[in-house]
Design a protein around this motif. Structure first.
Motif, PDB file in Angstrom:
ATOM      1  N   MET A   4       0.828  -1.207   0.000  1.00  0.00           N
ATOM      2  CA  MET A   4       0.000   0.000   0.000  1.00  0.00           C
ATOM      3  C   MET A   4       0.859   1.253   0.000  1.00  0.00           C
ATOM      4  N   ALA A   5       1.993   1.219   0.698  1.00  0.00           N
ATOM      5  CA  ALA A   5       2.903   2.368   0.699  1.00  0.00           C
ATOM      6  C   ALA A   5       3.447   2.622  -0.698  1.00  0.00           C
ATOM      7  N   VAL A   6       3.756   1.561  -1.441  1.00  0.00           N
ATOM      8  CA  VAL A   6       4.241   1.714  -2.817  1.00  0.00           C
ATOM      9  C   VAL A   6       3.167   2.369  -3.680  1.00  0.00           C
ATOM     10  N   VAL A   7       1.933   1.906  -3.528  1.00  0.00           N
ATOM     11  CA  VAL A   7       0.827   2.499  -4.306  1.00  0.00           C
ATOM     12  C   VAL A   7       0.686   3.979  -3.979  1.00  0.00           C
ATOM     13  N   ARG A   8       0.709   4.311  -2.697  1.00  0.00           N
ATOM     14  CA  ARG A   8       0.580   5.717  -2.307  1.00  0.00           C
ATOM     15  C   ARG A   8       1.744   6.554  -2.829  1.00  0.00           C
ATOM     16  N   ALA A   9       2.948   5.991  -2.773  1.00  0.00           N
ATOM     17  CA  ALA A   9       4.127   6.721  -3.227  1.00  0.00           C
ATOM     18  C   ALA A   9       4.106   6.986  -4.726  1.00  0.00           C
ATOM     19  N   SER A  10       3.378   6.195  -5.482  1.00  0.00           N
ATOM     20  CA  SER A  10       3.269   6.419  -6.929  1.00  0.00           C
ATOM     21  C   SER A  10       2.346   7.586  -7.262  1.00  0.00           C
ATOM     22  N   ARG A  11       1.677   8.143  -6.246  1.00  0.00           N
ATOM     23  CA  ARG A  11       0.762   9.289  -6.401  1.00  0.00           C
ATOM     24  C   ARG A  11      -0.289   9.015  -7.472  1.00  0.00           C
ATOM     25  N   PRO A  12      -1.124   7.958  -7.284  1.00  0.00           N
ATOM     26  CA  PRO A  12      -2.076   7.564  -8.335  1.00  0.00           C
ATOM     27  C   PRO A  12      -3.059   8.656  -8.720  1.00  0.00           C
ATOM     28  N   ASN A  13      -3.378   9.565  -7.789  1.00  0.00           N
ATOM     29  CA  ASN A  13      -4.327  10.634  -8.117  1.00  0.00           C
ATOM     30  C   ASN A  13      -3.807  11.575  -9.193  1.00  0.00           C
ATOM     31  N   PHE A  14      -2.480  11.590  -9.379  1.00  0.00           N
ATOM     32  CA  PHE A  14      -1.891  12.514 -10.343  1.00  0.00           C
ATOM     33  C   PHE A  14      -1.540  11.838 -11.669  1.00  0.00           C
ATOM     34  N   ASN A  59      11.110  10.073  -6.874  1.00  0.00           N
ATOM     35  CA  ASN A  59      11.069  11.330  -6.141  1.00  0.00           C
ATOM     36  C   ASN A  59      10.744  11.081  -4.665  1.00  0.00           C
ATOM     37  N   GLU A  60       9.771  10.213  -4.417  1.00  0.00           N
ATOM     38  CA  GLU A  60       9.408   9.896  -3.027  1.00  0.00           C
ATOM     39  C   GLU A  60      10.578   9.220  -2.299  1.00  0.00           C
ATOM     40  N   TYR A  61      11.236   8.281  -2.972  1.00  0.00           N
ATOM     41  CA  TYR A  61      12.346   7.558  -2.352  1.00  0.00           C
ATOM     42  C   TYR A  61      13.493   8.509  -2.018  1.00  0.00           C
ATOM     43  N   GLN A  62      13.857   9.353  -2.965  1.00  0.00           N
ATOM     44  CA  GLN A  62      14.987  10.244  -2.745  1.00  0.00           C
ATOM     45  C   GLN A  62      14.656  11.350  -1.745  1.00  0.00           C
ATOM     46  N   ASP A  63      13.414  11.831  -1.745  1.00  0.00           N
ATOM     47  CA  ASP A  63      13.028  12.845  -0.769  1.00  0.00           C
ATOM     48  C   ASP A  63      12.980  12.269   0.641  1.00  0.00           C
ATOM     49  N   PHE A  64      12.635  11.001   0.760  1.00  0.00           N
ATOM     50  CA  PHE A  64      12.646  10.352   2.070  1.00  0.00           C
ATOM     51  C   PHE A  64      14.076  10.222   2.594  1.00  0.00           C
ATOM     52  N   GLY A  79       4.460  18.343  -1.044  1.00  0.00           N
ATOM     53  CA  GLY A  79       4.994  17.762   0.170  1.00  0.00           C
ATOM     54  C   GLY A  79       5.082  16.255   0.181  1.00  0.00           C
ATOM     55  N   GLY A  80       4.817  15.616  -0.963  1.00  0.00           N
ATOM     56  CA  GLY A  80       4.902  14.161  -1.029  1.00  0.00           C
ATOM     57  C   GLY A  80       3.652  13.476  -0.509  1.00  0.00           C
ATOM     58  N   SER A  81       3.624  12.166  -0.632  1.00  0.00           N
ATOM     59  CA  SER A  81       2.453  11.390  -0.214  1.00  0.00           C
ATOM     60  C   SER A  81       2.446  11.102   1.276  1.00  0.00           C
ATOM     61  N   GLY A  82       3.613  11.146   1.905  1.00  0.00           N
ATOM     62  CA  GLY A  82       3.721  10.777   3.312  1.00  0.00           C
ATOM     63  C   GLY A  82       3.816   9.281   3.541  1.00  0.00           C
ATOM     64  N   ALA A  83       3.870   8.500   2.463  1.00  0.00           N
ATOM     65  CA  ALA A  83       3.860   7.038   2.604  1.00  0.00           C
ATOM     66  C   ALA A  83       5.106   6.523   3.307  1.00  0.00           C
ATOM     67  N   GLY A 133      17.153  11.806 -13.656  1.00  0.00           N
ATOM     68  CA  GLY A 133      17.946  12.916 -13.138  1.00  0.00           C
ATOM     69  C   GLY A 133      17.178  14.003 -12.419  1.00  0.00           C
ATOM     70  N   TYR A 134      15.841  13.944 -12.422  1.00  0.00           N
ATOM     71  CA  TYR A 134      15.074  15.095 -11.939  1.00  0.00           C
ATOM     72  C   TYR A 134      15.372  15.430 -10.478  1.00  0.00           C
ATOM     73  N   THR A 135      15.103  14.500  -9.569  1.00  0.00           N
ATOM     74  CA  THR A 135      15.210  14.822  -8.144  1.00  0.00           C
ATOM     75  C   THR A 135      16.661  15.035  -7.708  1.00  0.00           C
ATOM     76  N   ARG A 136      17.570  14.203  -8.202  1.00  0.00           N
ATOM     77  CA  ARG A 136      18.951  14.237  -7.717  1.00  0.00           C
ATOM     78  C   ARG A 136      19.748  15.405  -8.290  1.00  0.00           C
ATOM     79  N   TRP A 137      19.527  15.735  -9.564  1.00  0.00           N
ATOM     80  CA  TRP A 137      20.375  16.746 -10.210  1.00  0.00           C
ATOM     81  C   TRP A 137      19.598  17.949 -10.753  1.00  0.00           C
ATOM     82  N   ILE A 138      18.494  17.703 -11.432  1.00  0.00           N
ATOM     83  CA  ILE A 138      17.803  18.803 -12.112  1.00  0.00           C
ATOM     84  C   ILE A 138      17.266  19.825 -11.130  1.00  0.00           C
TER      85      ILE A 138
END
Length: 296
Positions: A4-14, A59-64, A79-83, A133-138
């Motif tokens: 369920m955390a994986v599903v939430r982290a994928s931000r399905p609403n978006f 993005n969720e993994y790297q922001d965590f 602010g992320g999913s909070g998963a 490259g988005y989260t780490r470098w861009i």
């Protein structure tokens, strides 16, 4: 719980944004003398959804792991999913799922490379570079961070879909891709507003961090209104069908966003309301544009 955390982290609403961009590419291909195959439509839609979900997961993994998720005050649009803060043990599965999805994107891209040739590889490799490259470098470069989301959903996804279905890029396709680019870059830019202080603390250097909220708000307005003006110009010049003007139906709400945004920069609840209206405006604009292209 980890699943369920994986599903939430994928931000399905978006994830609706990817099918809308693919639909625009399909509509552009239909306007050309090409035979569009159902299998190709299904595969390009799958590839787009996998790519969008993969970048959300990364993005969720790297922001965590950077600690950003523990600093942000989450809203429905930022602010992320909070998963992962709620389920830290799911982090390896989130990363593994993102990698698996990227592998799926590469497989879909390989099929279209075999089917259509070299132009697909240029678009596909550009898209992969943006995802990885988005989260780490861009996010360390304000202008790259501003343009990257729009490039991914506009030139990469819209034009990539059209090329995958056998279409050829022309002025109409370029204009549609640019409209999408402006709107999506505006969307990601305005969604950065609530997280400015937390982003600054982890080293992000996007436009609101570097130039300040007031200057960033002016850029939001320019991108948003510029997309509608470009759409009108394309229809008046005859590059887009008159029915493409259906996409102007949400423009009064866009004008409200342009008027309201500078007045709520210090009001978190008011800003959150503008963010929600902005998401709805973008999605309905792209939906009406797709209808207009398919109808005209």
């Amino acid at each position: 719980m980890s699943s369920m955390a994986v599903v939430r982290a994928s931000r399905p609403n978006f994830l609706i944004l990817a099918p809308l961009c693919v639909w625009l590419g399909i509509a552009l291909a239909w306007r050309q003398p090409v035979e569009v195959q159902g299998l190709d439509i299904a595969l390009v839609m799958l590839g787009a959804l996998l790519a969008h979900a993969a970048i959300n997961l990364l993005n969720e993994y790297q922001d965590f792991h950077s600690g950003l998720d523990l600093m942000t005050r989450r809203t429905p649009f930022s602010g992320g999913s909070g998963a992962l803060p709620e389920e830290p043990t799911a982090a390896p599965r989130v990363l593994a799922t993102a990698i698996a999805m990227l592998a799926g994107v590469v497989m879909v891209g390989g099929y279209f490379l075999w089917l259509r040739g070299l132009p697909i590889s240029i678009v596909g490799l550009g898209g992969l570079a943006l995802v990885v490259g988005y989260t780490r470098w861009i996010t360390r470069s304000p202008w790259a961070c501003l343009l990257a989301p729009g490039l991914g959903f506009g030139p990469v996804m819209v034009l990539g879909t059209m090329l995958a279905l056998g279409g050829s890029p022309g002025m109409s396709a370029i204009l549609v891709a640019l409209v999408v680019m402006l709107l999506v870059s505006e969307l990601l830019l305005i969604n950065q507003f609530p997280d400015v202080e937390a982003d600054r603390r982890v080293g992000r250097r996007h436009v609101p961090v570097v130039l300040g909220m007031a200057a960033a708000a002016r850029i939001v307005v320019a991108l948003l209104l510029g997309a509608y003006l470009l759409l009108v110009a394309g229809c008046v010049a005859g590059f887009l069908p008159p029915s493409g003007l259906l996409a102007l139906l949400p423009s009064p709400i866009a004008l409200w966003i342009a008027w309201r945004l500078p007045r709520v920069l210090g009001d978190r609840s008011g800003l959150s309301r503008v963010l929600g209206v902005n998401v709805a405006t973008l999605l309905t604009t792209l939906g009406f544009l797709g209808v207009g292209l398919g109808w005209g």
